[in-house]
Design an enzyme around this catalytic site. Structure first.
Site, PDB file in Angstrom:
ATOM      1  N   TYR A   1      17.443  -9.683  -0.492  1.00 20.34           N
ATOM      2  CA  TYR A   1      18.257 -10.899  -0.584  1.00 20.34           C
ATOM      3  C   TYR A   1      19.652 -10.559  -0.091  1.00 20.34           C
ATOM      4  O   TYR A   1      20.182  -9.484  -0.417  1.00 20.34           O
ATOM      5  CB  TYR A   1      18.336 -11.359  -2.045  1.00 20.34           C
ATOM      6  CG  TYR A   1      19.337 -12.484  -2.252  1.00 20.34           C
ATOM      7  CD1 TYR A   1      18.935 -13.814  -2.189  1.00 20.34           C
ATOM      8  CD2 TYR A   1      20.683 -12.211  -2.478  1.00 20.34           C
ATOM      9  CE1 TYR A   1      19.854 -14.838  -2.358  1.00 20.34           C
ATOM     10  CE2 TYR A   1      21.603 -13.237  -2.635  1.00 20.34           C
ATOM     11  CZ  TYR A   1      21.182 -14.546  -2.572  1.00 20.34           C
ATOM     12  OH  TYR A   1      22.089 -15.560  -2.725  1.00 20.34           O
TER      13      TYR A   1
ATOM     14  N   GLU B   1      23.112 -17.708   3.158  1.00 19.02           N
ATOM     15  CA  GLU B   1      22.159 -17.128   2.224  1.00 19.02           C
ATOM     16  C   GLU B   1      20.895 -16.797   3.007  1.00 19.02           C
ATOM     17  O   GLU B   1      20.246 -17.700   3.540  1.00 19.02           O
ATOM     18  CB  GLU B   1      21.847 -18.095   1.080  1.00 19.02           C
ATOM     19  CG  GLU B   1      21.037 -17.421  -0.022  1.00 19.02           C
ATOM     20  CD  GLU B   1      20.781 -18.333  -1.214  1.00 19.02           C
ATOM     21  OE1 GLU B   1      20.358 -19.484  -1.011  1.00 19.02           O
ATOM     22  OE2 GLU B   1      21.012 -17.886  -2.347  1.00 19.02           O
TER      23      GLU B   1
END
Ligand code: GDP
Ligand code: MN
Length: 396
Positions: free
Chosen positions: A118, A206
């Site tokens: 991530y 993101e």
């Protein structure tokens, strides 16, 4: 301004960030053509079909599917285009899918394992610095990681005077447990990603997941990109990336007439001048036992035309059971606003829901007189508490 995955990936790619390649398609036929082209360019035999909507968690909702041949590309694209995609991040009604991204499959087997990470880039408002937030737990919902295994989330803050330094990028790669070629690739990836964030004037990147392929390449498989609206004037080429179909229609209309409107779930519509007063008014509504149906800042020039436009917007929301107008007359005089309310009311014929008007400031007394003598079904209030009580009374 929020972007679609395919648009975000294009921006990343333009700054040298490696991405999972893809071509956007509006129909099953276009999807097949796109898949053939990707096979020619990348050699991929399998393709991933991904719904393009402004919401995450698409995989969980059935908006991301693997196709092992062209027949499957056509069938799956046909299923996803036009579907109402419901994900943990959409409302219960879901979002209509207008287009899909046909991607090369990048989870192919090889000499080493694939790994998902991530990574996001955002502003830390506490320190006033950009930061890179990253985790070994990619592909998962980061909120869950934060709750259950917060020690697996790392941050790297960037000094604006120096920008992201090499040792910081190496620390990211190290904390993600990489070595050899994957380590070098990650350093390059992080440096390019940060440059892209700054140069594109984004307020959020993101990337979940960032993938380590089985041949140790590092690439963005997903991309959520938000561009700072206040910087759009510096990026004329990004303006066309806006997809109004993804936005709330009432909010779009409000934006066109210069009103600052945010749709909410409650039953009391409000019309206020100034964002701070609007926030305070929403608190007031809650205290009175209601729930705000919207945030609406009509700005400094609350003339009849604007008040009427604002009324019409608020009344488009069927859950509105009362309207509270809370205006502070500083530059704009209260009697002008009161006249605006009265004119708007008369122009619109009957308004079914009770209206409470609180006008405070310059000429507040004249304004109250105008409202009280207008013969219209509008209640006036001078004090904040009085307004709250009247809201409570009409909801009861
Ligand atoms: P999200 O669910 O909206 O976050 O969409 P993502 O773009 O993150 O995709 C969801 C999941 O699809 C990823 O976490 C991957 O596990 C999977 N996925 C994406 N690309 C590929 C691919 O090329 N091959 C395979 N097998 N799975 C993929
Ligand atoms: Mn994702």
């Amino acid at each position: 301004m929020n972007l679609h995955e395919y648009q975000g990936k294009e921006i990343l790619n333009s700054f040298g960030v490696r991405i999972q390649r893809g071509i956007v398609a509006q129909s099953p036929q276009e999807a097949v053509t796109a898949a053939k082209q990707l096979t020619e360019e990348t050699g991929t035999g399998w393709h991933v079909i991904k719904a393009q909507v402004h919401a995450g968690g698409r995989g969980k909702g059935g908006g991301v599917k693997l196709a092992k041949n062209l027949q499957e590309v056509e069938t799956i694209a046909g299923q996803i285009i036009g579907m109402n995609l419901i994900t943990p991040q959409t409302s219960a009604e879901g979002k209509k899918v207008h287009q899909v991204l046909i991607c090369e499959d990048v989870y192919y087997p090889g000499e080493s394992e694939t790994d998902e990470f991530y990574m996001s880039v955002l502003l830390n408002r506490g320190s006033g610095r950009n930061m890179i937030m990253y985790s070994t737990e990619g592909g998962m919902d980061i909120e869950t990681v934060a709750e259950e295994t917060p020690h697996l989330i790392f941050t790297e803050e960037i000094d604006p005077a120096t920008g992201l330094l090499g040792f910081q990028a190496r620390r990211v790669a190290f904390n993600l447990g990489l070595s050899g070629m994957a380590f070098k690739e990650m350093v390059k990836f992080v440096m390019a990603l940060y440059t892209a964030y700054v140069e594109s004037d984004s307020s959020l990147f993101e990337i979940n997941p960032v993938l380590k392929t089985s041949d140790n390449k590092i690439m963005a498989v997903d991309a959520k990109v938000t561009i700072d609206d206040n910087a759009l004037y510096r990026h004329k080429d990004y303006i066309d990336l806006r997809d109004i179909r993804e936005e709330n229609p009432i909010e779009v209309e409000a934006g066109e007439i210069g009103l600052n409107y945010v749709d909410l779930d409650g039953n009391v519509g409000c019309m206020v001048n100034g964002a701070g007063l609007a926030m305070a008014t929403m608190d007031l509504i809650k205290q009175a036992g209601g729930e705000p149906a919207n945030f609406l800042d009509v700005g400094g020039t609350a003339d009849a035309a604007r008040v009427e436009a604002a009324f019409r917007l608020i009344l488009r929301d069927p859950s509105v059971k009362a309207i509270l107008i809370n205006i502070f007359g500083g530059i704009v005089r209260c009697d002008r606003v009161a006249q605006g309310v009265i004119d708007a009311y008369k122009n619109m014929g009957t308004i079914e829901v009770p209206i409470i008007v609180r006008l405070q400031g310059t000429n507040a007394d004249i304004a109250k007189g105008l409202i009280d003598n207008s013969g219209l079904d509008v209640q006036s209030a001078v004090e904040f508490q009085e307004a709250a009580d009247k809201v409570q009374a009409v909801l009861a």
